[in-house]
Design a protein around this motif. Structure first.
Motif, PDB file in Angstrom:
ATOM      1  N   THR A  30      49.693  43.591  32.906  1.00  0.00           N
ATOM      2  CA  THR A  30      48.499  43.452  32.077  1.00  0.00           C
ATOM      3  C   THR A  30      47.950  44.835  31.786  1.00  0.00           C
ATOM      4  O   THR A  30      48.369  45.823  32.398  1.00  0.00           O
ATOM      5  CB  THR A  30      47.421  42.568  32.750  1.00  0.00           C
ATOM      6  N   LEU A  31      47.023  44.904  30.852  1.00  0.00           N
ATOM      7  CA  LEU A  31      46.270  46.123  30.553  1.00  0.00           C
ATOM      8  C   LEU A  31      44.804  45.811  30.777  1.00  0.00           C
ATOM      9  O   LEU A  31      44.291  44.819  30.233  1.00  0.00           O
ATOM     10  CB  LEU A  31      46.467  46.566  29.098  1.00  0.00           C
ATOM     11  N   VAL A  32      44.138  46.588  31.591  1.00  0.00           N
ATOM     12  CA  VAL A  32      42.715  46.395  31.856  1.00  0.00           C
ATOM     13  C   VAL A  32      41.927  47.256  30.871  1.00  0.00           C
ATOM     14  O   VAL A  32      42.198  48.450  30.720  1.00  0.00           O
ATOM     15  CB  VAL A  32      42.373  46.777  33.306  1.00  0.00           C
ATOM     16  N   HIS A  33      40.955  46.623  30.203  1.00  0.00           N
ATOM     17  CA  HIS A  33      40.206  47.303  29.150  1.00  0.00           C
ATOM     18  C   HIS A  33      38.771  47.595  29.579  1.00  0.00           C
ATOM     19  O   HIS A  33      38.168  46.845  30.354  1.00  0.00           O
ATOM     20  CB  HIS A  33      40.182  46.451  27.879  1.00  0.00           C
ATOM     21  N   GLN A  34      38.221  48.665  29.057  1.00  0.00           N
ATOM     22  CA  GLN A  34      36.824  49.001  29.262  1.00  0.00           C
ATOM     23  C   GLN A  34      35.959  48.189  28.306  1.00  0.00           C
ATOM     24  O   GLN A  34      36.452  47.529  27.396  1.00  0.00           O
ATOM     25  CB  GLN A  34      36.622  50.503  29.031  1.00  0.00           C
ATOM     26  N   ARG A  35      34.651  48.268  28.503  1.00  0.00           N
ATOM     27  CA  ARG A  35      33.741  47.468  27.679  1.00  0.00           C
ATOM     28  C   ARG A  35      33.799  47.859  26.204  1.00  0.00           C
ATOM     29  O   ARG A  35      33.496  47.039  25.335  1.00  0.00           O
ATOM     30  CB  ARG A  35      32.307  47.579  28.202  1.00  0.00           C
ATOM     31  N   ASP A  36      34.184  49.087  25.919  1.00  0.00           N
ATOM     32  CA  ASP A  36      34.280  49.499  24.518  1.00  0.00           C
ATOM     33  C   ASP A  36      35.623  49.131  23.897  1.00  0.00           C
ATOM     34  O   ASP A  36      35.895  49.470  22.735  1.00  0.00           O
ATOM     35  CB  ASP A  36      34.033  51.004  24.374  1.00  0.00           C
ATOM     36  N   GLY A  37      36.466  48.448  24.655  1.00  0.00           N
ATOM     37  CA  GLY A  37      37.755  48.005  24.153  1.00  0.00           C
ATOM     38  C   GLY A  37      38.905  48.936  24.451  1.00  0.00           C
ATOM     39  O   GLY A  37      40.070  48.564  24.288  1.00  0.00           O
ATOM     40  N   ALA A  38      38.606  50.153  24.885  1.00  0.00           N
ATOM     41  CA  ALA A  38      39.665  51.110  25.196  1.00  0.00           C
ATOM     42  C   ALA A  38      40.413  50.696  26.451  1.00  0.00           C
ATOM     43  O   ALA A  38      39.847  50.066  27.357  1.00  0.00           O
ATOM     44  CB  ALA A  38      39.068  52.499  25.372  1.00  0.00           C
ATOM     45  N   VAL A  39      41.692  51.053  26.509  1.00  0.00           N
ATOM     46  CA  VAL A  39      42.482  50.755  27.699  1.00  0.00           C
ATOM     47  C   VAL A  39      42.021  51.651  28.846  1.00  0.00           C
ATOM     48  O   VAL A  39      41.932  52.877  28.708  1.00  0.00           O
ATOM     49  CB  VAL A  39      43.983  50.987  27.431  1.00  0.00           C
ATOM     50  N   GLU A  40      41.712  51.035  29.979  1.00  0.00           N
ATOM     51  CA  GLU A  40      41.374  51.802  31.177  1.00  0.00           C
ATOM     52  C   GLU A  40      42.641  52.200  31.925  1.00  0.00           C
ATOM     53  O   GLU A  40      42.816  53.342  32.323  1.00  0.00           O
ATOM     54  CB  GLU A  40      40.456  50.995  32.083  1.00  0.00           C
ATOM     55  N   PHE A  41      43.536  51.219  32.107  1.00  0.00           N
ATOM     56  CA  PHE A  41      44.847  51.480  32.698  1.00  0.00           C
ATOM     57  C   PHE A  41      45.741  50.264  32.487  1.00  0.00           C
ATOM     58  O   PHE A  41      45.259  49.152  32.240  1.00  0.00           O
ATOM     59  CB  PHE A  41      44.756  51.814  34.196  1.00  0.00           C
ATOM     60  N   GLY A  42      47.035  50.491  32.568  1.00  0.00           N
ATOM     61  CA  GLY A  42      48.001  49.408  32.572  1.00  0.00           C
ATOM     62  C   GLY A  42      48.452  49.140  33.994  1.00  0.00           C
ATOM     63  O   GLY A  42      48.370  50.013  34.868  1.00  0.00           O
ATOM     64  N   PHE A  43      48.919  47.924  34.224  1.00  0.00           N
ATOM     65  CA  PHE A  43      49.369  47.526  35.562  1.00  0.00           C
ATOM     66  C   PHE A  43      50.649  46.718  35.418  1.00  0.00           C
ATOM     67  O   PHE A  43      50.705  45.775  34.618  1.00  0.00           O
ATOM     68  CB  PHE A  43      48.295  46.686  36.249  1.00  0.00           C
ATOM     69  N   VAL A  44      51.661  47.115  36.170  1.00  0.00           N
ATOM     70  CA  VAL A  44      52.967  46.449  36.097  1.00  0.00           C
ATOM     71  C   VAL A  44      53.387  45.975  37.474  1.00  0.00           C
ATOM     72  O   VAL A  44      53.285  46.722  38.458  1.00  0.00           O
ATOM     73  CB  VAL A  44      54.031  47.425  35.531  1.00  0.00           C
ATOM     74  N   VAL A  45      53.804  44.720  37.547  1.00  0.00           N
ATOM     75  CA  VAL A  45      54.551  44.223  38.706  1.00  0.00           C
ATOM     76  C   VAL A  45      56.013  44.362  38.312  1.00  0.00           C
ATOM     77  O   VAL A  45      56.439  43.801  37.304  1.00  0.00           O
ATOM     78  CB  VAL A  45      54.209  42.765  39.032  1.00  0.00           C
ATOM     79  N   ALA A  46      56.772  45.128  39.083  1.00  0.00           N
ATOM     80  CA  ALA A  46      58.145  45.455  38.693  1.00  0.00           C
ATOM     81  C   ALA A  46      59.129  45.113  39.800  1.00  0.00           C
ATOM     82  O   ALA A  46      58.748  44.924  40.961  1.00  0.00           O
ATOM     83  CB  ALA A  46      58.249  46.937  38.328  1.00  0.00           C
ATOM     84  N   ARG A  47      60.390  45.040  39.417  1.00  0.00           N
ATOM     85  CA  ARG A  47      61.479  44.779  40.363  1.00  0.00           C
ATOM     86  C   ARG A  47      62.484  45.919  40.309  1.00  0.00           C
ATOM     87  O   ARG A  47      62.872  46.380  39.225  1.00  0.00           O
ATOM     88  CB  ARG A  47      62.187  43.461  40.015  1.00  0.00           C
TER      89      ARG A  47
END
Length: 504
Positions: free
Chosen positions: A437-454
């Motif tokens: 997923t990508l977590v967004h700030q209140r202004d809509g900008a991406v705060e960070f991405g998060f990956v569950v990987a193998r």
């Protein structure tokens, strides 16, 4: 020859009550315990006979907005009752379904004569009061409430990455399931938009709904100033809305006692069957994030109880905190995407009084079934992070068989469970996306991405994606191609967390 069921052992819902409080002034807002009392008295009024004085079993759904030191005693004092069975629930969106089921089971065992399930939240008023620094003149509030929160439910690795709330974990299921179903992200969003619009259409006709607006499907899923992205791909309108003041109550008794009291037959809705199971509490301790074995087993069990075909249900309530949950459920049920999955309106539009939504759903289901000659309804609730699952079958006609006391299907879940991937915290090299997923700030900008990987050895790891890594963010959010299964490089980041970047 099959003996007829004893009316003393047939549980029946005879009263439902709801309240939605929209105060003109903050100080006029009703506190949760008052909302509970209102809902119970309305349920008694709905039953048409005095029942609260006979109440011997009371279950209160876990309340969050104004935690009381002793909600059970406080509500008992307001009602003038001291029920023999009194329980204050644990956190979980499925808990109202479980409470109704267990109340019915006590009646079926002859341990209870009149039972109530009730809950309420006043998050709207509490939040507004906090913003303006207003002290509400309500009953004593617990100074240091012991409340279960997302941070208590996740692995330390997940907590370190900032992934511990429902709105950051459910997207992991959303993005994994669409890939497993062979959908493009665009197709999955289209399905979610149309599904949520149908929920909104039901809410628009529910007098207790917080919102009667019916947005277009496209606007529900499209990000914008009034509908910001929260965690990819979920916008504000796609997530539950807890900023509500709502209460609901259900009253149950036996068929025999209902008849003694002169309650009209058309007022009664019967509890036929139910099932429950759960996943490991830590979502990273699960085999995969493409489905839920517990959800599948629970829904399969209740479908079996009605003859093996979910088409037999004339009304449904599929829990709707986030689109992935009812989308998963309707596929397990074998229903197409045109199905009306709610009688209530959903947690985004009806409102999400935290753990108590399914009490409102039960009230709406009872009203729906009362208007059907051979109505058969399914209530399905779930809690935590696709963790706890409970389903209940209600009907407008009396059951032909006794309510089973053994409703757990956990043994089926455990038999199906595969090998849990090893979770590692140190790694460098190639790894493929399991979900993200990508977590967004209140202004809509991406705060960070998060990956569950193998890893190639199928070990599981967690990694961040930098908000500055435009190539990787574009790869993850391509509307025409799911990134699940795609490879990238894992490295050690400056913040002590692993970093993932795509190879394309």
């Amino acid at each position: 020859m099959k003996s007829e069921l004893s009316a003393e052992r047939i549980p029946v819902i005879v009263g439902v009550g709801e309240i939605t409080d929209r105060p003109d002034q903050l100080l006029e807002g009703l506190e949760p315990i008052a909302l509970m009392e209102y809902a119970l008295r309305r349920a008694e009024q709905d039953a048409g006979v005095e029942l609260l004085a006979e109440l011997d079993a009371l279950d209160i759904v876990n309340e969050v907005s104004w935690p009381y030191p002793d909600a059970l005693s406080l509500l008992g004092q307001r009602l003038g009752i001291t029920p023999r069975h009194a329980c204050y629930g644990e956190v979980g969106g499925e808990s109202p379904v479980r409470f109704i089921h267990e109340a019915a089971l006590r009646i079926a065992r002859g341990e209870s004569r009149v039972a109530a399930v009730v809950g309420a939240e006043a998050t709207h008023t509490v939040s507004k009061a906090q913003k303006v620094g207003l002290t509400l003149p309500w009953a004593e509030r617990e100074a240091n409430p012991r409340m279960t929160r997302g941070k208590d439910l996740v692995h330390p690795f997940s907590l370190a990455h900032g992934i511990f709330s429902p709105v950051t974990i459910y997207p992991l299921y959303e993005n994994a399931t669409l890939a497993a179903w062979g959908q493009t992200p665009e197709q999955a969003l289209t399905e979610s938009g149309h599904l949520w619009r149908r929920y909104a259409q039901v809410a628009a006709h529910n007098p207790f709904a917080w919102s009667q607006d019916v947005p277009e499907a496209e606007s529900i899923v499209a990000a914008g100033p009034q509908n910001r992205l929260i965690a990819w791909p979920y916008t504000k309108q796609m997530v539950a809305n807890p900023m509500v003041n709502q209460g609901a109550a259900i009253l149950l008794t036996s068929l025999a006692h209902a008849r003694e009291l002169g309650i009209a037959p058309e007022q009664m809705v019967f509890v036929h069957a139910g099932a429950a199971a759960r996943e490991p509490r830590d979502y990273l301790a699960r085999e995969q994030l493409q489905r839920s074995d517990a959800q599948d087993a629970v829904l399969e069990a209740v479908v079996t109880s009605v003859g093996g075909d979910a088409q037999a249900f004339t009304a449904l309530e599929l829990y709707s905190c986030f689109p992935c949950v009812p989308k998963m459920a309707r596929r397990t049920l074998g229903l197409d995407d045109s199905v009306e999955a709610t009688v209530t309106g959903g947690l985004s539009f009806f409102g999400a009084p935290l753990n108590n939504y399914m009490t409102h759903a039960a009230a709406a289901m009872v009203r729906r079934l009362r208007n059907q000659v051979d109505g058969l309804g399914l209530l399905y609730g779930q809690g935590e992070f696709v963790t706890k699952h409970h389903a209940l079958v209600l009907a407008s006609t009396a059951p032909q068989v006794a309510l089973s006391q053994d409703y757990s299907v956990q043994s089926i879940v455990e038999a199906r469970r595969g090998v849990i991937p090893e979770l590692i915290g140190t790694y460098e090299g190639r790894a493929s996306v399991e979900t993200f997923t990508l977590v967004h700030q209140r202004d809509g900008a991406v705060e960070f991405g998060f990956v569950v990987a193998r890893t190639p050895q199928r070990q599981r790891l967690l990694a961040r994606v930098s908000a500055d890594d435009e190539r990787t963010l574009s790869f993850l959010t391509d509307p025409l191609h799911s990134p699940v299964g795609g490879y990238g490089q894992v490295s050690q980041g400056d913040n002590g967390l692993l970093q993932w970047s795509s190879e394309r």
